[in-house]
Scaffold this active site. Structure first.
Site, PDB file in Angstrom:
ATOM      1  CD  GLU A  92      -2.947  -0.959   2.326  1.00  0.00           C
ATOM      2  OE1 GLU A  92      -4.136  -1.227   2.105  1.00  0.00           O
ATOM      3  OE2 GLU A  92      -2.536  -0.653   3.453  1.00  0.00           O
ATOM      4  CB  CYS A 105       3.114   7.908   2.482  1.00  0.00           C
ATOM      5  SG  CYS A 105       3.613   6.819   3.815  1.00  0.00           S
ATOM      6  CB  CYS A 112       7.196  -4.195   8.998  1.00  0.00           C
ATOM      7  SG  CYS A 112       8.533  -3.299   9.823  1.00  0.00           S
ATOM      8  CB  CYS A 116       6.082  -0.985  16.159  1.00  0.00           C
ATOM      9  SG  CYS A 116       7.743  -0.534  15.641  1.00  0.00           S
ATOM     10  CB  CYS A 119       2.820  -0.644  13.704  1.00  0.00           C
ATOM     11  SG  CYS A 119       2.898  -0.464  11.913  1.00  0.00           S
ATOM     12  CB  CYS A 335       1.050   6.946  10.921  1.00  0.00           C
ATOM     13  SG  CYS A 335       1.563   8.468  10.240  1.00  0.00           S
TER      14      CYS A 335
HETATM   15  N1  SAH Z   1       9.461   1.523   9.897  1.00  0.00           N
HETATM   16  C1  SAH Z   1       9.603   2.941   9.823  1.00  0.00           C
HETATM   17  C2  SAH Z   1       8.642   3.644   8.889  1.00  0.00           C
HETATM   18  C3  SAH Z   1       7.181   3.228   8.853  1.00  0.00           C
HETATM   19  S1  SAH Z   1       6.001   3.787   9.965  1.00  0.00           S
HETATM   20  C4  SAH Z   1       9.533   3.554  11.205  1.00  0.00           C
HETATM   21  O1  SAH Z   1       9.257   2.833  12.157  1.00  0.00           O
HETATM   22  O2  SAH Z   1       9.797   4.740  11.340  1.00  0.00           O
HETATM   23  C5  SAH Z   1       5.810   5.503   9.945  1.00  0.00           C
HETATM   24  C6  SAH Z   1       5.436   6.034  11.330  1.00  0.00           C
HETATM   25  O3  SAH Z   1       4.104   5.647  11.733  1.00  0.00           O
HETATM   26  C7  SAH Z   1       6.363   5.515  12.415  1.00  0.00           C
HETATM   27  O4  SAH Z   1       6.759   6.567  13.260  1.00  0.00           O
HETATM   28  C8  SAH Z   1       5.462   4.555  13.151  1.00  0.00           C
HETATM   29  O5  SAH Z   1       5.895   4.291  14.458  1.00  0.00           O
HETATM   30  C9  SAH Z   1       4.142   5.254  13.085  1.00  0.00           C
HETATM   31  N2  SAH Z   1       3.009   4.385  13.439  1.00  0.00           N
HETATM   32  C10 SAH Z   1       2.935   3.051  13.382  1.00  0.00           C
HETATM   33  N3  SAH Z   1       1.729   2.618  13.823  1.00  0.00           N
HETATM   34  C11 SAH Z   1       1.025   3.714  14.152  1.00  0.00           C
HETATM   35  C12 SAH Z   1      -0.296   3.917  14.641  1.00  0.00           C
HETATM   36  N4  SAH Z   1      -1.136   2.918  14.851  1.00  0.00           N
HETATM   37  N5  SAH Z   1      -0.689   5.190  14.879  1.00  0.00           N
HETATM   38  C13 SAH Z   1       0.149   6.231  14.630  1.00  0.00           C
HETATM   39  N6  SAH Z   1       1.386   6.085  14.142  1.00  0.00           N
HETATM   40  C14 SAH Z   1       1.833   4.844  13.914  1.00  0.00           C
END
Ligand code: SAH
Length: 356
Positions: A92, A105, A112, A116, A119, A335
């Site tokens: 996506e 984006c 991944c 996290c 996420c 995000c």
């Molecule tokens: N892997 C990379 C880039 C992808 S995520 C990273 O971790 O930076 C882009 C951003 O979205 C990251 O800061 C991530 O932590 C954030 N993110 C992930 N899940 C989220 C959520 N449920 N709500 C808000 N931000 C989120």
């Protein structure tokens, strides 16, 4: 005979390949102009090349372009695209038309591996790395589908995946995107967001083409971070910030620190003060991201009042801070909301899906 994916190659790699075939290397310039400036991926349509050369190219190369499998438009104008790759996998990516300038984006992996906890992409696990041509291909596919109005655009490597976990292909993609015979994007228009893989940040610091750096920090205390970002807790916050201190910044540039705010977990006044203290002496700006909730994600978004208070403390401590506006939440384009339906799902995700 199998052919080489031309979209994965930088211009100098195309030049070497052409030289090996006895073709003038400057033809690589024409190929770049066709593919990236004119959006043409079919050798047959490259009319300033001789018929012979077009045939030779087609015997040695092919150019894959991701295909739009689904397109959703949010009520706020954000557009989310599901793209099918040549092997049938999907990624996506998102077009945000109006954030000062327009932004793509883009994803760097299918799924991944970083895990996290908040996420949605993490629930897929890592399926595979994207090739450079698939990373840039998202831009090619989207640029053909949306109206850019001839204006410049930015790229944030903030879609699915951890860009520094797919270092070589991501950097090859940056080189292709910045090539002045192609899109000619200034590196400052690209932002690479990472969970904080320290050795890769140090490698990035020595690259001739340097995108902006964003670090997903999400906590000021080591134990909180280890809980939220388990795979990256191999590197302490202290080590990550030290690597950022050593990161070469151009005049006026800063490192962005992303901080997803989770109610009751990392959003206290004390954590804000601790964060400000840790960032002292760093050319930093903090981007607060109130959690975008999703089914299967076991955290809550703090109230707006809490978000504002957290931000106020940072700015009182002289830390530059912004709150990221959630874009495209209604189409799950915000995000952390990118995940492919039908991919590997966590048990929690499956349970949540089963609720009518
Ligand atoms: N892997 C990379 C880039 C992808 S995520 C990273 O971790 O930076 C882009 C951003 O979205 C990251 O800061 C991530 O932590 C954030 N993110 C992930 N899940 C989220 C959520 N449920 N709500 C808000 N931000 C989120």
């Amino acid at each position: 005979m199998s052919t080489v994916e031309l979209a994965d190659l930088t211009r100098s790699e195309i030049e070497s390949a052409l030289r090996g075939m006895g073709v003038e290397p400057y033809r690589a310039v024409q190929l770049f102009q066709w593919i990236y400036q004119r959006g043409i991926a079919d050798f047959g349509l490259m009319t300033d090349l001789s018929q012979d050369l077009r045939r030779t190219l087609a015997e040695h190369f092919h150019i894959s372009t991701p295909v739009i499998a689904r397109h959703d438009v949010s009520e706020d104008g954000t557009e989310k695209f599901l793209l099918a790759l040549a092997d049938g996998r999907h990624v996506e990516c998102v077009f945000i038309p109006d954030t000062g300038s327009q932004t793509f984006c883009v994803s760097t992996q299918v799924g991944c591996a970083m895990g996290c906890r908040f996420c949605l992409t993490a629930t897929m696990g890592l399926v595979r790395n994207l090739r450079a041509g698939e990373i840039v291909g998202q831009v090619r596919a989207l640029a053909a589908a949306v109206d850019l109005g001839g204006r410049a655009f930015n790229i944030v490597l903030m879609g699915m995946g951890e860009p520094l976990h797919n270092y070589d292909q991501t950097l090859a993609a940056v080189r292709i995107l910045c090539d002045r015979k192609g899109y000619g994007l200034p590196p400052g228009r690209i932002t690479l967001s990472t969970v904080g893989l320290v050795p890769a940040i140090e490698r990035l610091a020595a690259e001739p083409l340097m995108p902006n750096l964003a670090i997903s920090l999400h906590a000021a205390s080591e134990d909180v971070r280890a809980r939220l970002v388990p795979s990256a807790s191999k590197y302490s916050i202290t080590e990550i910030l030290d690597a950022c201190r050593r990161f070469p910044l151009k005049h006026r540039d800063r490192v962005t620190f992303e901080y997803v705010l989770l109610a009751g977990i990392n959003d206290s006044d004390a954590e804000a003060r601790k964060l400000a203290k840790r960032l002292r002496g760093l050319r930093a700006k903090v981007n607060l991201i109130p959690l975008n909730p999703a089914a299967g994600i076991a955290f809550e978004r703090p109230s707006d009042a809490r978000v504002n208070q957290f931000g106020r403390i940072l700015s009182e401590c002289h830390v530059a801070v912004t709150v990221r506006k959630s874009r495209g939440r209604d189409i799950r384009a915000a995000c952390g909301q990118l995940a492919i339906e039908g991919g590997r799902r966590s048990p929690a995700q499956r349970l949540a899906d089963a609720i009518p």
